[in-house]
Scaffold this motif. Structure first.
Motif, PDB file in Angstrom:
ATOM      1  N   THR A  55       1.094  -1.176  -0.139  1.00  0.00           N
ATOM      2  CA  THR A  55      -0.092  -0.067  -0.121  1.00  0.00           C
ATOM      3  C   THR A  55       1.031   0.541   0.345  1.00  0.00           C
ATOM      4  N   THR A  56       0.481   1.686  -0.780  1.00  0.00           N
ATOM      5  CA  THR A  56       1.365   3.674  -0.591  1.00  0.00           C
ATOM      6  C   THR A  56       1.019   4.576  -0.191  1.00  0.00           C
ATOM      7  N   ALA A  57       1.636   5.434  -0.329  1.00  0.00           N
ATOM      8  CA  ALA A  57       1.325   6.746   0.852  1.00  0.00           C
ATOM      9  C   ALA A  57       2.096   7.842  -0.073  1.00  0.00           C
ATOM     10  N   ARG A  58       1.564   9.053  -1.187  1.00  0.00           N
ATOM     11  CA  ARG A  58       2.257   9.955  -1.521  1.00  0.00           C
ATOM     12  C   ARG A  58       1.571  11.191  -0.993  1.00  0.00           C
ATOM     13  N   ARG A  59       2.821  12.185  -1.171  1.00  0.00           N
ATOM     14  CA  ARG A  59       2.813  13.479  -0.372  1.00  0.00           C
ATOM     15  C   ARG A  59       1.997  14.416  -1.387  1.00  0.00           C
ATOM     16  N   GLN A  60       1.289  14.870  -1.441  1.00  0.00           N
ATOM     17  CA  GLN A  60       0.370  15.905  -2.077  1.00  0.00           C
ATOM     18  C   GLN A  60       1.371  17.307  -1.640  1.00  0.00           C
ATOM     19  N   PRO A  61       1.632  18.213  -3.204  1.00  0.00           N
ATOM     20  CA  PRO A  61       1.718  19.718  -2.958  1.00  0.00           C
ATOM     21  C   PRO A  61       1.362  20.776  -1.722  1.00  0.00           C
ATOM     22  N   ASP A  62      -0.277  19.326  -1.482  1.00  0.00           N
ATOM     23  CA  ASP A  62      -0.418  20.646  -0.163  1.00  0.00           C
ATOM     24  C   ASP A  62      -0.720  19.871   0.960  1.00  0.00           C
ATOM     25  N   GLY A  63       0.512  19.007   1.199  1.00  0.00           N
ATOM     26  CA  GLY A  63       0.738  18.941   2.013  1.00  0.00           C
ATOM     27  C   GLY A  63      -0.193  16.698   2.565  1.00  0.00           C
ATOM     28  N   SER A  64      -1.569  17.120   2.212  1.00  0.00           N
ATOM     29  CA  SER A  64      -1.933  16.193   1.890  1.00  0.00           C
ATOM     30  C   SER A  64      -1.133  14.972   1.134  1.00  0.00           C
ATOM     31  N   TRP A  65      -2.036  13.313   1.533  1.00  0.00           N
ATOM     32  CA  TRP A  65      -1.923  12.259   1.317  1.00  0.00           C
ATOM     33  C   TRP A  65      -2.483  11.787   0.150  1.00  0.00           C
ATOM     34  N   ILE A  66      -2.046  10.849  -0.927  1.00  0.00           N
ATOM     35  CA  ILE A  66      -2.665   9.612  -1.481  1.00  0.00           C
ATOM     36  C   ILE A  66      -2.098   8.814  -1.045  1.00  0.00           C
ATOM     37  N   LEU A  67      -3.555   7.457  -1.079  1.00  0.00           N
ATOM     38  CA  LEU A  67      -3.289   5.691   0.249  1.00  0.00           C
ATOM     39  C   LEU A  67      -3.735   5.370  -1.859  1.00  0.00           C
ATOM     40  N   ASP A  68      -3.417   4.267  -1.553  1.00  0.00           N
ATOM     41  CA  ASP A  68      -3.725   3.305  -2.907  1.00  0.00           C
ATOM     42  C   ASP A  68      -3.312   1.943  -2.269  1.00  0.00           C
ATOM     43  N   GLY A  69      -4.442   1.183  -2.305  1.00  0.00           N
ATOM     44  CA  GLY A  69      -3.026  -0.436  -2.277  1.00  0.00           C
ATOM     45  C   GLY A  69      -4.772  -0.983  -1.065  1.00  0.00           C
ATOM     46  N   ALA A  70      -3.640  -1.777  -0.561  1.00  0.00           N
ATOM     47  CA  ALA A  70      -5.612  -3.197  -0.025  1.00  0.00           C
ATOM     48  C   ALA A  70      -4.770  -3.550   1.308  1.00  0.00           C
ATOM     49  N   ILE A  74     -10.021  -4.840   2.321  1.00  0.00           N
ATOM     50  CA  ILE A  74     -10.601  -2.931   2.494  1.00  0.00           C
ATOM     51  C   ILE A  74      -9.715  -2.752   1.485  1.00  0.00           C
ATOM     52  N   THR A  75     -10.384  -1.990  -0.044  1.00  0.00           N
ATOM     53  CA  THR A  75      -9.358  -1.680  -0.614  1.00  0.00           C
ATOM     54  C   THR A  75      -9.929   0.030  -0.838  1.00  0.00           C
ATOM     55  N   LEU A  76      -8.442   0.744  -0.944  1.00  0.00           N
ATOM     56  CA  LEU A  76      -8.112   2.155  -0.803  1.00  0.00           C
ATOM     57  C   LEU A  76      -7.965   2.542  -2.228  1.00  0.00           C
ATOM     58  N   THR A  77      -8.118   3.357  -2.847  1.00  0.00           N
ATOM     59  CA  THR A  77      -7.496   4.366  -4.381  1.00  0.00           C
ATOM     60  C   THR A  77      -7.991   5.625  -3.907  1.00  0.00           C
ATOM     61  N   GLY A  78      -7.000   6.015  -4.613  1.00  0.00           N
ATOM     62  CA  GLY A  78      -6.804   7.199  -4.382  1.00  0.00           C
ATOM     63  C   GLY A  78      -8.008   8.259  -3.159  1.00  0.00           C
ATOM     64  N   VAL A  79      -7.450   7.219  -1.918  1.00  0.00           N
ATOM     65  CA  VAL A  79      -7.731   7.470  -0.642  1.00  0.00           C
ATOM     66  C   VAL A  79      -7.190   8.778  -0.595  1.00  0.00           C
ATOM     67  N   ARG A  80      -7.162  10.437   0.155  1.00  0.00           N
ATOM     68  CA  ARG A  80      -6.912  11.473  -0.273  1.00  0.00           C
ATOM     69  C   ARG A  80      -7.160  11.170   2.150  1.00  0.00           C
ATOM     70  N   VAL A  81      -6.014  11.829   2.584  1.00  0.00           N
ATOM     71  CA  VAL A  81      -5.865  12.314   4.029  1.00  0.00           C
ATOM     72  C   VAL A  81      -4.979  12.910   4.613  1.00  0.00           C
ATOM     73  N   PRO A  82      -5.346  13.905   5.049  1.00  0.00           N
ATOM     74  CA  PRO A  82      -4.954  15.171   5.307  1.00  0.00           C
ATOM     75  C   PRO A  82      -3.891  14.957   6.319  1.00  0.00           C
TER      76      PRO A  82
END
Length: 404
Positions: free
Chosen positions: A161-176, A232-240
């Motif tokens: 499962t991956t977490a990608r930091r976004q320019p606004d500081g939030s994170w995008i999660l993808d995985g299961a 649980i499937t996580l598809t482009g889930v944005r987390v602050p």
């Protein structure tokens, strides 16, 4: 010698007379025993009558959830005048739940053990100040979401499962994630993901209803049937960023959580073995064969003695481990040894219990079959026998056999 009834478990009475041969219960204070007696009263009156039906249906008796929470068991007011509830009380709380039903113990410990540990170890001081009171009173319900469809024992290196930091500081999660107990009724999922920037593991509290989160109930289980496990499937889930656990920056931090949580599972395994032993003991004292009580036969008594030996050894392990942890001594090999050995004793005990109950041992009515089946799940989760053995072997030899 039988187990005490709730009515008999007043001041000065033993709660675990038959199974606690060496009186580990004596380490509890009178106040702690009273809280446990209150729990037992609830379990006997409200939970036990429902267990066979709901186990067979593969559903959790949701009507028990709020009353269990309202018992105020995690940090009971009468036990916290001088600080948090003691570890030995927390262990016996798990034990009491598990000797009644493994799913009930797993459901409660998902909050009181796994999720609480994630916050205690992974959250910053500011996050803990905000979240921990809500964890304790269940106004913030969460689950520990680590295991994945293709990674269990190898999760340290295999977590995908991956977490990608976004320019606004939030994170995008993808995985299961898979086998996550209680996810469907949680408020948040404590999700562990690999940061694509540095390759290290991070942790996030994800709103269960967030866009991109999909939960599916896992059907067809033959163990822990009442416990609702989810895929649980996580598809482009944005987390602050505010919902990231700020003290988790590598798998080393996750390992610190597992080190603490394995002791809870060892208490569950001990409770399951005790529940099976107590059910078998009650049965053989009532059942008659060849004109005599079943419990009067030599071969039955030998099996009862072996079961008691397993339970006594398991209690000794978990009590001593808990005492060590109360002193601040947390070692991977200690919790691994307790989880490994209590699970072995549990497996042997539930098999012997089913054996002495005979054909009725495969029916839910006799009270042994649930423990017999549920033991298989507990034997594997929070570290399989092999993984825990390798942790111990590494401590003994100084050599890691994990990668060969």
């Amino acid at each position: 010698m039988g187990t005490l009834t709730t009515a008999e478990a007043g001041p000065g009475a033993r709660l675990y007379e038959a199974a606690d041969w060496y009186d580990a219960e004596s380490l509890l204070t009178p106040e702690e025993r009273q809280v446990l007696s209150r729990l037992r009263s609830f379990l006997d009156a409200e939970a036990r009558p429902l267990l066979a039906e709901y186990w067979e249906r593969g559903e959790f008796p949701e009507q028990l959830a709020r009353p269990l929470i309202d018992l105020d068991l995690m940090e009971p007011a009468e036990l916290t005048k001088d600080g948090p509830a003691r570890g030995i009380y927390q262990g016996f709380r798990i034990f009491e739940l598990a000797r009644t039903d493994a799913s009930l113990a797993t459901w409660y410990t998902a909050q009181a053990g796994l999720f609480r540990t994630a916050i205690r170890v992974g959250a910053s001081a500011e996050q803990q100040a905000e979240w921990m009171p809500k964890v304790i009173d269940f106004s913030l319900k969460g689950v520990f979401s680590l295991t994945e469809p293709e990674s269990g024992s190898d999760i340290a290196g295999g977590l995908s499962t991956t977490a990608r930091r976004q320019p606004d500081g939030s994170w995008i999660l993808d995985g299961a994630k898979r086998w996550i107990g209680g996810a469907a009724t949680a408020d948040v999922l404590a999700v562990f993901a690999r940061d694509t920037a540095d390759g290290q593991v991070k942790a996030f509290l994800v709103d269960r209803t967030a866009d991109g989160v999909t939960l599916e109930k896992i059907h067809g289980k033959t163990a822990l049937r009442m416990m609702q496990n989810a895929h649980i499937t996580l598809t482009g889930v944005r987390v602050p960023e505010a919902m990231r656990l700020h003290n988790v920056s590598s798998f080393r931090d996750v390992a610190a959580m597992l080190r603490a949580m394995r002791s809870d599972v060892a208490w569950i395994a001990t409770g399951i073995a005790t529940g099976a032993f107590e059910a078998a003991l009650a049965y053989v004292n009532e059942r008659r064969q060849f004109g005599r009580p079943l419990g009067s036969f030599q071969l039955v008594q030998e099996k009862l003695a072996r079961m008691l030996g397993n339970v006594t050894a398991s209690l000794s392990l978990v009590v001593r481990l808990t005492e060590q942890q109360a002193k601040g001594i947390y070692r991977d090999q200690d919790s691994a040894l307790a989880k490994m050995q209590t699970s072995l004793f549990m497996r042997d005990t539930v098999a012997l219990a089913r054996e002495v109950v005979g054909g009725n041992g495969i029916t839910l009515a006799a009270g042994v079959a649930r423990f017999h089946a549920d033991a298989e799940a507990v034997y594997s989760y929070e570290g399989t026998h092999e993984i825990n053995a390798l942790i111990i072997g590494r401590a003994l030899t100084g050599e890691s056999a994990f990668t060969r």
